[in-house]
Design an enzyme around this catalytic site. Structure first.
Site, PDB file in Angstrom:
ATOM      1  N   LYS A  82      -4.782   6.549  -4.228  1.00  0.00           N
ATOM      2  CA  LYS A  82      -4.864   5.246  -3.771  1.00  0.00           C
ATOM      3  C   LYS A  82      -5.917   4.695  -4.450  1.00  0.00           C
ATOM      4  CE  LYS A  82      -1.819   4.782   0.170  1.00  0.00           C
ATOM      5  NZ  LYS A  82      -1.433   6.265   0.534  1.00  0.00           N
ATOM      6  N   GLU A  89      -3.781  -4.027   4.616  1.00  0.00           N
ATOM      7  CA  GLU A  89      -2.736  -3.354   5.656  1.00  0.00           C
ATOM      8  C   GLU A  89      -3.132  -1.818   5.571  1.00  0.00           C
ATOM      9  OE1 GLU A  89      -1.560  -4.075   2.656  1.00  0.00           O
ATOM     10  OE2 GLU A  89      -0.593  -2.159   2.024  1.00  0.00           O
ATOM     11  N   SER A 100      -0.063  13.820  -4.735  1.00  0.00           N
ATOM     12  CA  SER A 100      -0.493  12.461  -4.530  1.00  0.00           C
ATOM     13  C   SER A 100      -1.857  12.519  -3.738  1.00  0.00           C
ATOM     14  CB  SER A 100       0.458  11.633  -3.867  1.00  0.00           C
ATOM     15  OG  SER A 100       1.006  12.048  -2.736  1.00  0.00           O
TER      16      SER A 100
HETATM   17  C1  LIG Z   1       0.007   6.443   1.006  1.00  0.00           C
HETATM   18  C2  LIG Z   1       0.231   7.903   0.436  1.00  0.00           C
HETATM   19  C3  LIG Z   1       1.605   7.884  -0.461  1.00  0.00           C
HETATM   20  C4  LIG Z   1       2.764   6.910  -0.341  1.00  0.00           C
HETATM   21  O1  LIG Z   1       2.415   5.835  -0.919  1.00  0.00           O
HETATM   22  P1  LIG Z   1       3.111   5.460  -2.408  1.00  0.00           P
HETATM   23  O2  LIG Z   1       2.745   4.270  -2.518  1.00  0.00           O
HETATM   24  O3  LIG Z   1       4.658   5.884  -2.042  1.00  0.00           O
HETATM   25  O4  LIG Z   1       2.280   6.477  -3.199  1.00  0.00           O
HETATM   26  C5  LIG Z   1       1.816   9.286  -0.950  1.00  0.00           C
HETATM   27  N1  LIG Z   1       0.921  10.339  -0.539  1.00  0.00           N
HETATM   28  C6  LIG Z   1      -0.092  10.085  -0.428  1.00  0.00           C
HETATM   29  C7  LIG Z   1      -1.291  11.167  -0.387  1.00  0.00           C
HETATM   30  C8  LIG Z   1      -0.756   8.901   0.366  1.00  0.00           C
HETATM   31  O5  LIG Z   1      -1.817   8.568   0.920  1.00  0.00           O
END
Ligand SMILES: *Cc1c(COP(=O)(O)O)cnc(C)c1O
Length: 399
Positions: A88, A110, A376
Site C-alpha cells: 500500500k 478511507e 502483498s
Molecule cells: C489492502 C490489502 C490487500 C487488498 O487490496 P488490493 O487493493 O486488492 O491490493 C491485499 N493485501 C494486503 C496485505 C493488504 O493490506
C-alpha cells in the site's frame, strides 16, 4: 496497449459517477495527474523515496520447497518487506507527491482494516500534511492497533457509524467530507477503485511491482516474463501492479484469488467477481455485490483487506474478457495457505496474501512453468486470526 479510455472506462466498466459538487475537483484531477506523473521531477522524487524510504526493489525470491510441492518454479514477489508491511505504501508515496504538486493542504482517506490508513498517515507525517482517516466504527474496535498507529503518526481517525460501520461506509463518508472541502482537500484513495482517474492512478503507482519483476526475472532466469502471475484481489491494487506490464503479453497467464469467505454459494462471501452484478459503487461502474433491488450487500471474509463489496473496474473488465482467471478462495483454504507458507518458507504472510498462496492448490503446473506470486503483505497483524483458526490447518496448527 491496454489502458483506460478518455472518459475513464476499461471496456464497459469505470467512469466517474460523482455528485455535481465534485465535478470540478474530479475534473481538475483528471487533467492534472498524467502530466505530473510523467514529469521528471515527480519521477525522480517518487523513485528516490521508493528506494530509500520504502526499501525497494522488493526481492523476487525463489521458493524452493513450495516449488517442489506444487511442481513448478515458484518465485515470490516480496511486497511484505516494504516499509509499513505491504504494497500500500507504493501508492500513498506516489499520491502524496501528486497532492503536494497540486497544492493541496489536507489529506483524507478511507480505511478498512487500517492498513491504508496507516500507509496514508505515514506519508502525511513524512510530508508534514494534515491527515484525517475515515474508518467504520466496527473496524475501529476490531483493529485497535492500527488505530493507535495512525494516531501516533499524527492522523485524526473519524469513526463512521452509518450502515454496517465497515469499509464501504468509510468510503462513503470520505466522499461526503470531500464534497464539503473540495478545494483544499486531496482524497487519497487506497485501491484501484473510485471514480476515474483513481483506478488508473493507483494502478500506475503499483506498476513498479511488475516493472521490477521484469528485470528481476531476466536476471534470474534469462527471460523477462513468467508463465503465470498470481495475486490476491480486494479492490485490486496489488494485482494491478503485479500484472501491469504483462497485460498485453499473451504468454503470461493471470490468476487472481478473491475472498470466498464461507463459500460463493453462501451469503458470507466477498467474491465480487463471481457473485457480483453490474452496478455503481463509490463513483465507478463495476461489479458489485447487491440485492435484487440494488442495495449494496455487506462483504464477508476472514481477511479485512479483501472485505469490499466492489472490485476495481479494470479487473471487472479483464475478468469479463477472460484475460484474468479469478478463483474464489475460502477462509479455511486461506488459513491453510498462510500456515503452509510459514512452515515451508519461513514467511508469515498477511491473510490477504495467503489467499494467493491457496490458489496454487487449485492449479496444475508443468515442472518448468515459472510462476510469480505476489505476497502483498506480512502477517504480523493477523497472528491472532491465524491462532484462532488453527484447526483449519490441522497439518500445521496442532501446536
Ligand atoms: C489492502 C490489502 C490487500 C487488498 O487490496 P488490493 O487493493 O486488492 O491490493 C491485499 N493485501 C494486503 C496485505 C493488504 O493490506
Amino acid at each position: 496497449m491496454y489502458k483506460v479510455d478518455e472518459k475513464g472506462f476499461f471496456g464497459q466498466f469505470g467512469g466517474a459517477y460523482v455528485p455535481e459538487i465534485l465535478y470540478k475537483v474530479v475534473r481538475d484531477l483528471q487533467e492534472a495527474y498524467q502530466p505530473i506523473l510523467d514529469s521528471k521531477e515527480f519521477q525522480d522524487e517518487y523513485y528516490a523515496l521508493l528506494k530509500d524510504y520504502v526499501g525497494r526493489p522488493s526481492p523476487l525470491y525463489y521458493a524452493k520447497r513450495l516449488s517442489e510441492k506444487y511442481n513448478c518454479q515458484l518465485y515470490l514477489k516480496r511486497e511484505d518487506l516494504n516499509h509499513t508491511g505491504a504494497h500500500k505504501i507504493n501508492n500513498t508515496i506516489g499520491q502524496i507527491l501528486l497532492a503536494k504538486k497540486m497544492g493541496k493542504k489536507r489529506i483524507i482517506a478511507e480505511t478498512g482494516a487500517g492498513q491504508h490508513g496507516v500507509a496514508t498517515a505515514t506519508v502525511c507525517a513524512l510530508m508534514d500534511m494534515q491527515c484525517e482517516i475515515f474508518m467504520g466504527a466496527t473496524d475501529v474496535e476490531r483493529q485497535h492497533m492500527n488505530v493507535e498507529r495512525m494516531k501516533m503518526l499524527g492522523a485524526k481517525v473519524n469513526p463512521v457509524r452509518t450502515g454496517n460501520m465497515t469499509l464501504s461506509d468509510a468510503c462513503s463518508q470520505a466522499i461526503r467530507d470531500w464534497c464539503c472541502h473540495p478545494e483544499d482537500t486531496y482524497y487519497l484513495v487506497g485501491s484501484t477503485m473510485g471514480p476515474h482517474p483513481y483506478p488508473d492512478i493507483v494502478a500506475k503507482m503499483q506498476a513498479v511491482i511488475s516493472k521490477e519483476i521484469k528485470w528481476q526475472l531476466e536476471e534470474k532466469i534469462g527471460r523477462d516474463y513468467p508463465d503465470y502471475l498470481i495475486a490476491c484481489v480486494g479492490g485490486g491494487s496489488n494485482a494491478a501492479g503485479t500484472i501491469y506490464h504483462y497485460i498485453d503479453d499473451e504468454r503470461v497467464k493471470i490468476v487472481l484469488a478473491e475472498a470466498g469467505g464461507h463459500g460463493i454459494d453462501t451469503d458470507y462471501t466477498a467474491a465480487t467477481i463471481q457473485c457480483g452484478t453490474e452496478g455503481i459503487i463509490h463513483g465507478a461502474r463495476t461489479l458489485v455485490m447487491q440485492t435484487d433491488d440494488g442495495q449494496i450487500k455487506e462483504a464477508f471474509t476472514i481477511s479485512a483487506g479483501l472485505d469490499y463489496p466492489g472490485i476495481g473496474p479494470m479487473h471487472a473488465d479483464l475478468a469479463s474478457t477472460g484475460r484474468e482467471q479469478v478463483l474464489a478462495v475460502n477462509d479455511d483454504e486461506a488459513i491453510y495457505g498462510g500456515y503452509e507458507l510459514t512452515r515451508m518458507e519461513g514467511i508469515i504472510p498477511a491473510i490477504e496474501s495467503a489467499h494467493a498462496i491457496a490458489a496454487l492448490k487449485k492449479l496444475t503446473f508443468k515442472k518448468d512453468d515459472v510462476v510469480v506470486l505476489t505476497v502483498s503483505g506480512r502477517g504480523d497483524k493477523d497472528i491472532e486470526t491465524y491462532l484462532k483458526n488453527k484447526e483449519m490447518a490441522k497439518e500445521y496448527g496442532n501446536f
